[in-house]
Design an enzyme around this catalytic site. Sequence first.
Site, PDB file in Angstrom:
ATOM      1  N   ASP A 177      -7.566  24.964  92.680  1.00  0.00           N
ATOM      2  CA  ASP A 177      -8.214  24.228  93.765  1.00  0.00           C
ATOM      3  C   ASP A 177      -8.525  22.785  93.413  1.00  0.00           C
ATOM      4  OD1 ASP A 177      -8.218  26.345  95.534  1.00  0.00           O
ATOM      5  OD2 ASP A 177      -9.993  27.210  94.606  1.00  0.00           O
ATOM      6  N   HIS A 209     -12.544  29.775  85.748  1.00  0.00           N
ATOM      7  CA  HIS A 209     -11.870  30.930  86.354  1.00  0.00           C
ATOM      8  C   HIS A 209     -12.261  32.183  85.606  1.00  0.00           C
ATOM      9  CE1 HIS A 209      -8.734  33.486  88.006  1.00  0.00           C
ATOM     10  NE2 HIS A 209      -8.715  32.624  89.002  1.00  0.00           N
TER      11      HIS A 209
END
Length: 430
Positions: free
Chosen positions: A365, A307
């Site tokens: 996710d 991320h």
Amino acid sequence: MKETKGAKITIGDNTFHLPILESTEGPNVIDIRKLYAETGHFTFDPGFTSTASCESSITFIDGIEGQLLYRGYSIEELANKSNFLEVSYLLLYGNLPNQEELDDFTGRITRHTMLHEQMTNFFRGFRRDAHPMAIICGVQGAMSSFYHDSVDISDSWQREVASVRMIAKLPTIVAWAYKYSQGQPFIYPQNSLDYSSNFLRMCFAVPAEEYEVNPILSEAMDRIFILHADHEQNASTSTVRLASSSGANPFACIAAGIACLWGPAHGGANEACLQMLRQIQTVDRIPEFIKRAKDNQDPFRLMGFGHRVYKNFDPRSSVMKESADEVLNLLGIENNPTLQVAKELERIALEDEYFIEKKLYPNVDFYSGIILDAMGFPTSMFTPIFALARTVGWISQWKEMISHPDNKIGRPRQLYLGSGYRPFKPLNQR
Ligand code: CMC
């Protein structure tokens, strides 16, 4: 905005003063708004790795601590104690609603769940095998051609009506995109149901049979919506802000956000992640994929890992992992091979020097696809569900931006590396 001490920049023989603005949480920012006027230089920051594009009071992420706050409340508390419409109210208006405010808001959303009947024609114009994101993007954009009475962004009442319409209608649009892909009739909204149960019913009911919404699944769905509701100035939110900075209507701007979300580096990662877990198939094949992810000659990446902001852990992924365990247990599919691959992959990657050094952790996710798959959704529906949930975040950010007194069109600069002026040569001389 409080200004503290300043920064200095020296270019050649000249030193310039730059104010530093203090944030309530997170890094302060160096205010470079006058830099070009005073120095004749631009700054260079492709991918906005060090650039704050706006002021905002909605969502805060501490990437080191793994903290995500909506209006000051932690994502863990909201996911466990609240529900999606309450969280939507919080994001939109700044505070948690009291009972009367929540009833009023829920009533307003519920009364706008139906689509203009003529909009069904849009769905039918798509190929049956169209990706639902393509359908949603198109139908969302088409809303501006139906709801003319809420496109004037200078009118706060119209902004409010447009917001309610989009939050209310996205579940219907997403469910109908799914129904269309299945060749099944559209199921109309049922206003006696809560937001998440209504969405599940519109996806999975058929007119030929009674359909009872499983409360465990609707609770899990609601939690997925909460976890995806907003995430500060990510790519799709910045897209919505940039699109609306020109004064474009809100329906078109949210369609732009949906388009951006579709990419596999952003909202498309949940679909790509489940496909990857299925491709791995069995735990013994994990090392092969880890090796590929670490090879800088191989474009393969571990989807659902890494991320831009979180460099320790993504708090959404911890809640999602718990939820995956819960849902699969309750559905009696705890031996799901994909979940086993996911858990083992996470364990191996978290012990691997490459992932440790690059601070790569599972993101939201990584586990969401497993839950959605267990609920019966095909992978192509994962990103549309993300878009549905993120709509309230996009709208909150859009409203904040429109009502800001310094709102101006977004217009980045560039580092030009092309040719200087050259005279045009006629075709016969080239
Ligand atoms: N697998 C293997 N290596 C990776 C991964 C990964 N998933 N992510 C980053 N790296 C490596 C990358 O190769 C680079 O290595 P090097 O320094 O040797 O060039 C380094 O880590 C930094 O990567 P980056 O691409 O410069 O980092 P970024 O902040 O620009 O990208 C990201 C963040 C999320 C796009 C990226 O981690 C990624 O592509 N992850 C996989 C896709 C994914 O799961 N996306 C969902 C994000 S969360 C939900 C959302 O925001 O929509």
